[in-house]
Design a protein around this motif. Sequence first.
Motif, PDB file in Angstrom:
ATOM      1  N   MET A   1     -17.759  -5.564   1.779  1.00  0.00           N
ATOM      2  CA  MET A   1     -16.909  -4.543   1.020  1.00  0.00           C
ATOM      3  C   MET A   1     -16.338  -5.152  -0.091  1.00  0.00           C
ATOM      4  N   ASP A   2     -16.154  -4.379  -1.469  1.00  0.00           N
ATOM      5  CA  ASP A   2     -15.702  -5.065  -2.458  1.00  0.00           C
ATOM      6  C   ASP A   2     -14.195  -5.239  -2.489  1.00  0.00           C
ATOM      7  N   ARG A   3     -13.706  -5.772  -3.431  1.00  0.00           N
ATOM      8  CA  ARG A   3     -12.360  -6.001  -3.531  1.00  0.00           C
ATOM      9  C   ARG A   3     -11.395  -5.022  -3.661  1.00  0.00           C
ATOM     10  N   SER A   4     -11.732  -3.849  -4.372  1.00  0.00           N
ATOM     11  CA  SER A   4     -11.033  -2.742  -4.552  1.00  0.00           C
ATOM     12  C   SER A   4     -10.978  -1.656  -3.358  1.00  0.00           C
ATOM     13  N   ALA A   5     -12.117  -1.589  -2.810  1.00  0.00           N
ATOM     14  CA  ALA A   5     -12.180  -0.988  -1.390  1.00  0.00           C
ATOM     15  C   ALA A   5     -11.269  -1.610  -0.376  1.00  0.00           C
ATOM     16  N   ALA A   6     -11.369  -3.027  -0.437  1.00  0.00           N
ATOM     17  CA  ALA A   6     -10.738  -3.808   0.621  1.00  0.00           C
ATOM     18  C   ALA A   6      -9.125  -3.557   0.348  1.00  0.00           C
ATOM     19  N   VAL A   7      -8.711  -3.579  -0.687  1.00  0.00           N
ATOM     20  CA  VAL A   7      -7.216  -3.357  -0.854  1.00  0.00           C
ATOM     21  C   VAL A   7      -6.832  -1.668  -0.476  1.00  0.00           C
ATOM     22  N   LEU A   8      -7.618  -1.040  -0.993  1.00  0.00           N
ATOM     23  CA  LEU A   8      -7.223   0.443  -0.440  1.00  0.00           C
ATOM     24  C   LEU A   8      -7.345   0.776   0.839  1.00  0.00           C
ATOM     25  N   GLN A   9      -8.161  -0.080   1.622  1.00  0.00           N
ATOM     26  CA  GLN A   9      -8.209   0.109   3.172  1.00  0.00           C
ATOM     27  C   GLN A   9      -7.119  -0.606   3.698  1.00  0.00           C
ATOM     28  N   ASP A  10      -6.647  -1.770   3.391  1.00  0.00           N
ATOM     29  CA  ASP A  10      -5.631  -2.503   3.728  1.00  0.00           C
ATOM     30  C   ASP A  10      -4.145  -1.895   3.360  1.00  0.00           C
ATOM     31  N   LEU A  11      -4.201  -0.985   2.226  1.00  0.00           N
ATOM     32  CA  LEU A  11      -2.898  -0.058   2.111  1.00  0.00           C
ATOM     33  C   LEU A  11      -3.285   0.857   3.265  1.00  0.00           C
ATOM     34  N   TYR A  12      -4.110   1.505   3.360  1.00  0.00           N
ATOM     35  CA  TYR A  12      -4.242   2.735   4.272  1.00  0.00           C
ATOM     36  C   TYR A  12      -3.882   2.185   5.811  1.00  0.00           C
ATOM     37  N   ASP A  13      -4.427   1.151   5.976  1.00  0.00           N
ATOM     38  CA  ASP A  13      -4.368   0.526   7.424  1.00  0.00           C
ATOM     39  C   ASP A  13      -2.832  -0.017   7.547  1.00  0.00           C
ATOM     40  N   SER A  14      -1.941  -0.271   6.803  1.00  0.00           N
ATOM     41  CA  SER A  14      -0.638  -0.595   6.462  1.00  0.00           C
ATOM     42  C   SER A  14       0.230   0.603   6.633  1.00  0.00           C
ATOM     43  N   GLU A  15      -0.373   1.872   6.492  1.00  0.00           N
ATOM     44  CA  GLU A  15       0.520   3.160   6.493  1.00  0.00           C
ATOM     45  C   GLU A  15       1.239   3.080   5.331  1.00  0.00           C
ATOM     46  N   ILE A  16       0.651   2.586   4.056  1.00  0.00           N
ATOM     47  CA  ILE A  16       1.356   2.707   2.821  1.00  0.00           C
ATOM     48  C   ILE A  16       0.605   3.601   1.906  1.00  0.00           C
ATOM     49  N   ASN A  17       0.912   4.879   1.667  1.00  0.00           N
ATOM     50  CA  ASN A  17       0.584   5.947   0.891  1.00  0.00           C
ATOM     51  C   ASN A  17       0.324   5.706  -0.775  1.00  0.00           C
ATOM     52  N   TYR A  18      -0.726   6.289  -1.250  1.00  0.00           N
ATOM     53  CA  TYR A  18      -1.028   5.928  -2.778  1.00  0.00           C
ATOM     54  C   TYR A  18      -1.761   7.180  -3.141  1.00  0.00           C
ATOM     55  N   VAL A  19      -1.785   7.217  -4.532  1.00  0.00           N
ATOM     56  CA  VAL A  19      -2.480   8.230  -5.236  1.00  0.00           C
ATOM     57  C   VAL A  19      -2.926   7.524  -6.409  1.00  0.00           C
ATOM     58  N   ILE A  20      -4.245   7.657  -6.791  1.00  0.00           N
ATOM     59  CA  ILE A  20      -4.975   7.433  -7.852  1.00  0.00           C
ATOM     60  C   ILE A  20      -5.573   8.562  -8.331  1.00  0.00           C
ATOM     61  N   ALA A  21      -5.128   9.210  -9.370  1.00  0.00           N
ATOM     62  CA  ALA A  21      -5.724  10.220 -10.061  1.00  0.00           C
ATOM     63  C   ALA A  21      -6.501  10.175 -11.383  1.00  0.00           C
ATOM     64  N   GLU A  53      -5.177  -2.918  -8.790  1.00  0.00           N
ATOM     65  CA  GLU A  53      -4.356  -4.251  -9.054  1.00  0.00           C
ATOM     66  C   GLU A  53      -3.145  -3.404  -9.020  1.00  0.00           C
ATOM     67  N   TRP A  54      -2.465  -2.619  -9.903  1.00  0.00           N
ATOM     68  CA  TRP A  54      -1.097  -2.095  -9.919  1.00  0.00           C
ATOM     69  C   TRP A  54      -0.787  -1.691  -8.523  1.00  0.00           C
ATOM     70  N   LEU A  55      -1.324  -0.904  -7.644  1.00  0.00           N
ATOM     71  CA  LEU A  55      -0.974  -0.664  -6.473  1.00  0.00           C
ATOM     72  C   LEU A  55      -0.715  -2.027  -5.626  1.00  0.00           C
ATOM     73  N   LEU A  56      -1.524  -2.719  -5.683  1.00  0.00           N
ATOM     74  CA  LEU A  56      -1.397  -4.089  -4.920  1.00  0.00           C
ATOM     75  C   LEU A  56      -0.095  -4.728  -5.087  1.00  0.00           C
ATOM     76  N   LEU A  57       0.173  -4.841  -6.441  1.00  0.00           N
ATOM     77  CA  LEU A  57       1.413  -5.600  -7.064  1.00  0.00           C
ATOM     78  C   LEU A  57       2.670  -4.686  -6.583  1.00  0.00           C
ATOM     79  N   ARG A  58       2.715  -3.379  -6.627  1.00  0.00           N
ATOM     80  CA  ARG A  58       3.740  -2.603  -6.406  1.00  0.00           C
ATOM     81  C   ARG A  58       3.804  -2.521  -4.674  1.00  0.00           C
ATOM     82  N   ALA A  59       2.957  -2.424  -4.230  1.00  0.00           N
ATOM     83  CA  ALA A  59       3.017  -2.544  -2.732  1.00  0.00           C
ATOM     84  C   ALA A  59       3.644  -3.839  -1.914  1.00  0.00           C
ATOM     85  N   ILE A  60       3.359  -5.045  -2.789  1.00  0.00           N
ATOM     86  CA  ILE A  60       3.869  -6.156  -2.308  1.00  0.00           C
ATOM     87  C   ILE A  60       5.328  -6.160  -2.542  1.00  0.00           C
TER      88      ILE A  60
END
Length: 74
Positions: A1-21, A53-60
Amino acid sequence: MDRSAAVLQDLYDSEINYVIAPFWDTGFTVKLGDDLNGFVASGIADTFANAVEWLLLRAIEHYPDSVFAKTHRA
């Protein structure tokens, strides 16, 4: 799994919602949160990788006690 997919999956698994449009020629609108509960942050990124990357930093920042933050904190 590439890094972007892993970050998005980890957000989902942690029940942190996001939108990329995407919007042609203006980049990507990025939001952390959802329509029902509200958004805690929003921004614009010029590439998909930067949007993730923006989502990763803001989620933290906004969910520092989450499993996601504990896993991805540098």
